[in-house]
Scaffold this active site. Structure first.
Site, PDB file in Angstrom:
ATOM      1  N   ASP A 180       0.786  -1.245   0.000  1.00  0.00           N
ATOM      2  CA  ASP A 180       0.000   0.000   0.000  1.00  0.00           C
ATOM      3  C   ASP A 180       0.819   1.297   0.000  1.00  0.00           C
ATOM      4  O   ASP A 180       0.492   2.241   0.739  1.00  0.00           O
ATOM      5  CB  ASP A 180      -0.959   0.016   1.200  1.00  0.00           C
ATOM      6  CG  ASP A 180      -2.007  -1.097   1.151  1.00  0.00           C
ATOM      7  OD1 ASP A 180      -1.949  -1.932   0.237  1.00  0.00           O
ATOM      8  OD2 ASP A 180      -2.870  -1.132   2.054  1.00  0.00           O
ATOM      9  N   LYS A 207      -6.870  -4.983  -3.104  1.00  0.00           N
ATOM     10  CA  LYS A 207      -7.642  -5.563  -2.007  1.00  0.00           C
ATOM     11  C   LYS A 207      -8.600  -4.519  -1.458  1.00  0.00           C
ATOM     12  O   LYS A 207      -8.385  -3.321  -1.629  1.00  0.00           O
ATOM     13  CB  LYS A 207      -6.698  -6.049  -0.904  1.00  0.00           C
ATOM     14  CG  LYS A 207      -5.839  -4.926  -0.308  1.00  0.00           C
ATOM     15  CD  LYS A 207      -4.844  -5.452   0.690  1.00  0.00           C
ATOM     16  CE  LYS A 207      -3.996  -4.349   1.273  1.00  0.00           C
ATOM     17  NZ  LYS A 207      -4.709  -3.320   2.032  1.00  0.00           N
ATOM     18  N   CYS A 234      -2.069  -2.530   7.735  1.00  0.00           N
ATOM     19  CA  CYS A 234      -1.973  -3.452   6.596  1.00  0.00           C
ATOM     20  C   CYS A 234      -0.694  -4.289   6.604  1.00  0.00           C
ATOM     21  O   CYS A 234      -0.718  -5.465   6.226  1.00  0.00           O
ATOM     22  CB  CYS A 234      -2.146  -2.677   5.295  1.00  0.00           C
ATOM     23  SG  CYS A 234      -3.817  -1.977   5.184  1.00  0.00           S
TER      24      CYS A 234
END
Ligand SMILES: [Zn+2]
Length: 210
Positions: free
Chosen positions: A13, A111, A156
């Protein structure tokens, strides 16, 4: 240290919304980029992930009248922190940081695109049942260990490393190649959970050493 071909680097990310000026900026998030670019040279298998939400995603505070950002609500799958709108699919905020080198990434995994379920982890969505498929991708390539870096350490990155352990994959976090949100002690909590699960801390100097 050249990583063996059974070890994959997971770059989590590193997107505009998690960097300075972004909708859900992680303090100094963009500072991970040069280090992540440098360490990629040591890996044969590189996976890059992107948080990738529909505009009406259930993790957005804007979808919960009367609630505010960083409140926690009960979702059918458990408690959910409410975030500012971020990483809306196709937006500039959802794009990878422009300086992140993705030339050698073999997989870009998106995701969090199911409206009603969040997915901090690159392996399992927040209902803890829906798989992204990454576990199969890794194991079918013979990967037995992952090294995780990116944003944010306490969400994450941590959930990805913890889920790797659930799938029987060894996991380490490259601490200097991550930055944290640290919401009400979340960073310390994430590290204690990761340590208990056998997630190791890796120093980038050890990875970059010849
Ligand atoms: Zn998200």
């Amino acid at each position: 240290m050249r990583a063996p071909s059974t070890t994959a680097l997971l770059v989590v990310d590193v997107q505009n919304d998690f960097c300075s000026g972004g909708a859900l900026s992680v303090p100094h998030g963009e500072r991970v980029v040069p280090l992540i670019n440098a360490i990629q040279a040591q890996y044969d298998i590189i996976v890059v992930t992107q948080d990738w939400h529909p505009a009406d995603h259930a993790s957005f505070a804007s979808q919960h009248p009367g609630r505010t950002i960083f409140d926690t609500v009960d979702m059918p799958y458990g408690p959910q922190v409410l975030w500012p709108d971020h990483c809306v699919m196709g937006s500039h905020g959802a794009a990878l940081h422009e300086d992140l080198d993705v030339t050698r990434a073999q997989l870009v995994l998106r995701k969090g695109s199911h409206r009603g379920v969040d997915s901090y982890s690159a392996l399992l969505e927040a209902d803890r049942a829906t798989r992204t498929g990454l576990d199969g991708w890794l194991t079918s390539r013979g990967v037995t260990e992952v090294h995780v870096c990116g944003l944010a350490t306490d969400f994450c990155v941590a959930w990805t490393a913890l889920d790797a352990r659930r799938f029987g994959i060894a996991a380490a976090v490259i601490e200097e190649a991550c930055r944290a949100i640290d919401l009400e002690g979340s960073l310390a909590r994430a590290w204690s959970e990761m340590t208990a699960a056998g997630v190791r801390r890796l120093a980038s100097a050890d990875i970059l050493a010849a």
